[in-house]
Motif scaffolding. Structure first.
Motif, PDB file in Angstrom:
ATOM      1  N   UNK A 184      27.655-103.607  65.732  1.00  0.00           N
ATOM      2  CA  UNK A 184      28.103-102.947  64.949  1.00  0.00           C
ATOM      3  C   UNK A 184      27.638-103.410  63.477  1.00  0.00           C
ATOM      4  N   UNK A 185      27.833-104.980  64.019  1.00  0.00           N
ATOM      5  CA  UNK A 185      27.394-106.067  62.768  1.00  0.00           C
ATOM      6  C   UNK A 185      25.811-107.079  62.885  1.00  0.00           C
ATOM      7  N   UNK A 186      25.456-106.705  64.079  1.00  0.00           N
ATOM      8  CA  UNK A 186      24.345-107.053  65.258  1.00  0.00           C
ATOM      9  C   UNK A 186      23.302-105.528  64.065  1.00  0.00           C
ATOM     10  N   UNK A 187      24.089-104.494  64.039  1.00  0.00           N
ATOM     11  CA  UNK A 187      22.612-103.443  64.022  1.00  0.00           C
ATOM     12  C   UNK A 187      22.222-103.348  62.395  1.00  0.00           C
ATOM     13  N   UNK A 188      23.764-104.037  61.675  1.00  0.00           N
ATOM     14  CA  UNK A 188      23.677-104.037  60.275  1.00  0.00           C
ATOM     15  C   UNK A 188      22.371-104.911  60.261  1.00  0.00           C
ATOM     16  N   UNK A 189      22.169-106.173  60.347  1.00  0.00           N
ATOM     17  CA  UNK A 189      21.797-107.480  60.662  1.00  0.00           C
ATOM     18  C   UNK A 189      19.923-106.320  60.478  1.00  0.00           C
ATOM     19  N   UNK A 190      19.606-105.753  61.821  1.00  0.00           N
ATOM     20  CA  UNK A 190      18.678-104.953  61.476  1.00  0.00           C
ATOM     21  C   UNK A 190      18.643-103.988  60.513  1.00  0.00           C
TER      22      UNK A 190
END
Length: 220
Positions: A7-13
């Motif tokens: 989820x944190x990686x998705x937020x970065x994107x």
């Protein structure tokens, strides 16, 4: 169950895809077809703010929208805008486009046929499509000034409105792939992509968020 790390990686994107442009008076609002009626909501809001005299809604259907929008994305967008008080005479519908390149090309033709002179565009998309759509407009319609716009939501808020976190993350990953690949296919201007964003994209792809990734041979 989606991990906190994914989820944190998705937020970065998600944050990278947002352009953070300030809307300003333009010749036209173009709403890019998708599964998300929020695009029509934003377009209607911009119209009511007096930022453009005409709206174009563009889009046929896709596997994602066939059930949700059986009459076609542009038609459903128009119906939503009418519900929100946009007058019918201010709306143009482009019902044939099946990808963003066609959205741009066919909208340009619809506007020309309607005699609308266009020097600037407020381009409305889903939040995670802002950057890709902007880059494609700059390449495929380079004579107009482009401002990207979308609904103002954080990732978790948007996921709640759509109701499918995995689908949203798949879409976010697919949008990033296109930002990376399309300049080499002469479909978009190059964008600076921070290394941390590339690494997050690669981690999500390895974890299986791949349903929106293009095959190597696909060009649109």
């Amino acid at each position: 169950m989606i991990s906190a790390e994914a989820y944190e990686d998705a937020r970065l994107l998600w944050d990278y895809h947002r352009m953070h442009h300030a809307p300003r008076v333009s010749s036209v609002v173009i709403g890019l077809g998708s599964h998300d009626l929020g695009v029509a909501d934003v377009a209607a809001h911009l119209y009511h703010q007096g930022l453009a005299p005409v709206l174009v809604f563009t889009g046929a259907t896709s596997p994602t929208t066939r059930m949700r929008m059986p009459r076609g994305e542009a038609v459903h967008y128009r119906e939503r805008a009418l519900e929100l008080g946009v007058p019918d005479e201010a709306i143009l519908v482009e019902p044939r486009a099946t990808n963003t390149g066609e959205n741009i090309e066919f909208s340009r033709q619809v506007l020309a046929d309607a005699g609308v002179a266009v020097s600037s565009v407020l381009l409305v998309s889903k939040p995670y499509e802002e950057r890709r759509s902007y880059a494609m407009m700059r390449k495929l319609w380079p004579t107009v000034d482009v401002i990207s716009a979308s609904t103002h939501m954080k990732l978790h808020e948007y996921v709640e409105t759509i109701g499918d976190a995995s689908m949203v993350i798949d879409m976010i990953v697919g949008a990033l792939q296109r930002v990376l690949v399309f300049p080499g296919r002469n479909l978009a201007i190059p964008q600076d992509v921070p290394q941390e964003v590339v690494e997050a994209y690669e981690r999500l792809a390895r974890q299986g968020f791949t349903s929106r990734l293009m095959p190597v041979a696909e060009k649109t």
